[in-house]
Design an enzyme around this catalytic site. Structure first.
Site: not given
Ligand code: 26Q
Length: 842
Positions: A374, A565-566, A571, A673, A677
């Site tokens: 991702h 978004k975050r 971004k 995503t 929406k």
């Molecule tokens: C990893 C290790 C330790 C702590 C936290 C994490 C962690 C947690 C969540 C790393 C990444 C995330 C989330 C990532 C994320 O949401 N990525 C997004 O995924 C979407 C679905 O595929 C995409 O549409 C976005 O582009 C992408 O940024």
């Protein structure tokens, strides 16, 4: 009510209070639940009592469908998909379940009869915020589609006691408050204590050759934790099929910690209990940034081990299958690398606990898993220091080293002992201290690897994962993300849903390609008027909510320009802010300027440790404060920051947007995503050629999309050529003026003048995300938007076409592609028989 039948058994007429779908039945069932479960009457019930009574009424109507689905699954012995994800960002269940049961209006009516309002009660639900953002929400949309398409599926994850923090804004800054989502109980889950499993940590391994000359290893852990599954039914849309979301909670084991280790040591035992239960306490709130914390690895292993034990038990004991065909009956999708320790854990379970030979175990393992990537950001690639990993999972470290040795032999053979490849592809990173690269483990241990949008997959195979792609080109494919149209249109946008259905029937809610039929109406004036009326209704609803919660009055005739978004530098929320300041300056120069009024709406959380993201939130709020209080500017521009952006409040945001901001630096956003929406709800996108924006533009037509900015290739090229943001700063007057104002403290008169200096320094000196390089192109594009909005008829036409051409972005399409290309699973028909009080129907 009982009557006597001939054979003298009293024939008790069981009324359908738990299953009936009529208005009167729902009303009676609701009052019954209120009385017998909440112990309240209408005259003394709290709003939460009323919500729970509705929730139980709905849950009753799901229960038999769920049980029949599970029975159908056991009967069919068909291949099942397990979706392994550290995050499931489900959002509130009640509204979605009502929609999926086809009961929304009926329930509304029943409650109206009792002088109650469904919307108020929906608002009462505390959402399970068990995810950060895109990745977690994707898992939730996938479950909706899997259930709707009658596919046999289980979502496996972690039941965090505290989900993503609640965001408070104080003096413009973000602060974080613990999310106590379970405070008032959770009517949607059922604890399955009988299905608990033990998960081991730490200790040592011991090896020997057994009587059959087999090499054997035993792992003697120093800590054992209980994993308790909590199941939530995920009902499909207008089908009797329900999937399971199984989330694991950690508890202390009495047998192990209390008796064996801590006999007589009461406080030692309590410590052990706390230590065990800490594992599932809290969701890590960083996205796109790895934390490297030991507890995170423990969380990951905890849910993975519990899940694999559960899957093996189902396969061996419930379905009575031999261990050798596990991979034929089950496939497990890894949602990013977070669950990728599963590759080592399945090997351990097979080899050590089920005495399968290494080669057979490896065959099973690498035909079980598939991995979705991702991210393209290097800082988001998970790797664990080898010593830490070995301390927590000593046996898994041995297994990974063995997997790696065998894999590197293959690499040498394939690439003729190319040492560069061996170093780059190894599961162990040895560049300084040793790390385990979780993405490499996932790729080596999977039969399929996919990216989440065409550009993302292209960049993965050409750059980040190029070596692996060259070795196994057939393993790689693209699966462009999608979103669940039920939650994101049918539930969130009732007005638009009714309008669409009144023109083309309701087939589109199950098959979004039917939206195409609406194009017959795109030039008809009455339809266009009805369309803008639905949009206006959504804007008014959002405006009312903003006024009620923040006291800011919005002009609903203005362009609602939304970025939710975050918060992250890539971004580029700050690029959006630069546009706002530019407009503000133009207004200051010419108060009579005939500009199209705009309302800029932001929402999103920053990772608590990400200083620059928090500063961007402060920036948005500071600019908002100055502009919203300026007597001239406020007539044309408003800036709003929605605190605590989450699934619940996002549902009134997407429908209200005229403009969707998708302005990441090209090559950085894997897919996005939220962009989908917005498109489904008829917003027009201003966006770069990044992630799924590219595909959205392809679908809706370039004339219905506002494109700006450098391409991913151009970004790389500019960086290679020694990009110098200073030159742009010095040459672009409008831009320079914005940055100078920020630097001089114009927007921070109540704070220290240098407040935004770190942000400005970044932009002027490095500008890693090419904000300055894209500034002018962005401003020009925004000017085109303002101009286009003046022609309301054509704008509405473009809005309609965005919706009618959005069907590719249904997660139903995405899931069907996963099924056909990767999982090879097929639908099962679930039919709940009609109610018959004489049969053993339950
Ligand atoms: C990893 C290790 C330790 C702590 C936290 C994490 C962690 C947690 C969540 C790393 C990444 C995330 C989330 C990532 C994320 O949401 N990525 C997004 O995924 C979407 C679905 O595929 C995409 O549409 C976005 O582009 C992408 O940024």
């Amino acid at each position: 009510m009982a009557t006597k039948t001939k054979n003298s058994e009293p024939d008790i007429l069981v009324e359908d209070d738990r299953t009936g779908l009529e208005t009167a039945t729902l009303k009676r069932a609701f009052l019954d639940n209120l009385f017998y479960i909440q112990g309240k009457r209408l005259d003394n019930a709290t709003r939460n009592d009323l919500y729970l009574a509705v929730a139980y009424t709905v849950r009753d109507r799901i229960m038999h469908r769920w049980l029949h689905s599970q029975k159908a699954l056991n009967d069919h012995d068909s291949r099942v998909v397990g979706y392994l994800s550290a995050e499931f960002l489900m959002g509130p269940h009640l509204g979605n379940n009502l929609i999926n049961l086809g009961l929304y209006e009926t329930m509304e009516e029943s409650l109206n009869d009792l002088n109650l309002n469904l919307t108020d009660l929906l608002d009462q639900e505390e959402e399970p915020g068990l995810g950060n953002g895109g990745l977690g929400r994707l898992a939730a949309c996938f479950l909706d589609s899997l259930a709707t398409l009658n596919l046999p599926a289980i979502g496996y994850g972690i039941r965090y006691e505290f989900g993503i923090f609640e965001q408070k804004i104080e003096n413009g800054w973000q602060s974080e408050v613990t999310d106590k989502w379970l405070k008032f109980g959770n009517p949607w889950e059922i604890a399955r204590n009988e299905a608990c499993v033990e998960v081991k940590f730490g200790g040592q391994t011991e090896n020997w050759w057994d009587e059959n000359d087999q090499y054997r290893v035993e792992w003697n852990p120093d800590h054992v934790v209980l994993a308790i599954p909590y199941d939530t039914p995920i009902l499909g849309y207008l089908t009797d099929n329900a999937a399971i979301l199984r989330l694991w909670k950690a508890e202390a084991t009495n047998t192990f910690d209390f008796q064996t280790f801590n006999r007589g040591d009461y406080f030692g035992a309590v410590d052990e209990k706390v230590k065990s239960e800490n594992i599932t306490k809290v969701l890590y709130p960083n996205d796109e940034q790895v934390s490297g914390r030991e507890l995170r690895l423990i969380q990951q292993y905890f849910f993975v081990s519990a899940t694999l034990q559960d899957c093996l038990r189902y396969h061996l004991e419930i379905r009575n299958n031999p261990v050798s065909n596990f991979h034929e009956k089950m496939t497990l999708q890894l949602n990013d690398t977070h669950p990728s320790v599963a590759v080592a854990e399945l090997m351990r379970l097979l080899v050590d606990e089920h005495q399968v030979e290494w080669d057979d175990a490896w065959h099973i393992t690498k035909n079980t898993f598939a991995y979705t990537n991702h991210t393209l950001l290097p800082e988001a690639l998970e790797r664990w220091p080898m010593p830490m990993f070995g301390k927590i999972l000593p046996r898994h470290l041995e297994i990974i080293l063995e997997i790696n040795d065998r894999f590197l032999e293959q690499v040498k053979e394939h690439f003729h002992s190319d040492n560069g490849r061996v170093r780059r592809m190894s599961i162990i990173d040895e560049s300084d201290q040793k790390y385990i690269r979780m993405a490499h483990l996932a790729i080596v241990g999977s039969y399929a690897v996919n990216g989440v949008a065409e550009l993302h997959t292209h960049l993965l195979t050409q750059n980040v994962l190029h070596d692996f792609y060259e070795m196994w080109p057939k393993k790689f494919s693209n699966k462009t993300n999608g979103v669940a149209p039920r939650r994101w249109v049918v539930l969130s946008n009732r007005a638009l849903t009714k309008l669409i259905t009144s023109h083309i029937g309701d087939g589109w809610t199950k098959d979004l390609t039917y939206l195409k039929l609406l194009e017959d109406h795109v030039d008809k004036k009455p339809f266009q008027n009805a369309w803008s009326k639905a949009k206006m209704e959504a804007k008014e609803k959002l405006a009312k909510w903003v006024f009620d919660t923040q006291g800011i009055k919005l002009n609903t005739k203005s362009i609602f320009d939304i970025q939710v978004k975050r918060i992250h530098e890539y971004k580029r929320q700050h690029l959006n802010v630069l546009h706002i300041i530019t407009l503000y300056n133009r207004l200051r120069d010419n108060p009579k300027l005939n500009m199209v009024p705009r309302t800029f709406i932001f929402g999103g959380k920053a990772a608590p440790g990400y200083f620059m993201a928090k500063l961007i939130i402060k920036l948005i709020n500071s600019v908002a404060q100055v502009i919203n209080n300026d007597p001239v500017a406020r007539k044309k521009i408003k800036v709003v920051f929605i605190p605590d952006y989450n699934v619940k409040n996002s549902q009134q945001v997407y429908p209200a947007a005229d403009v969707s901001e998708q302005i990441s630096t090209a090559g950085k956003e894997a897919s996005g995503t939220g962009n989908m929406k917005f498109t489904m709800n008829g917003a027009l996108t201003i966006g770069t050629l990044d992630g799924a924006n590219i595909e959205i533009r392809e679908e809706v037509g370039e004339e219905n999309f506002f494109l700006f900015g450098l391409t991913a290739d151009e970004v790389e090229e500019r960086k290679r050529g020694g990009y110098n943001p200073w030159n742009i700063y010095n040459q672009n007057h409008e831009l320079k003026r914005c940055l100078d104002m920020l630097e001089m403290g114009y927007f921070s008169p109540w704070d220290e003048a240098k407040l935004f200096q770190p942000l400005i320094d970044n932009l002027k000196n490095h500008d890693d995300y090419m904000v300055l390089a894209d500034y002018q192109s962005y401003i020009d594009c925004q000017d085109r938007i303002s101009k286009a909005f003046k022609d309301q008829e054509n704008w509405t036409r473009m809005s309609i076409l965005n919706t009618t051409r959005s069907s590719k972005f249904s997660s139903d399409r995405t899931i069907m592609e996963y099924c056909e290309d990767i999982w090879k699973i097929e639908p099962i028909e679930v039919n709940v028989p009609d109610y018959d009080p004489k049969s053993n129907w339950h």
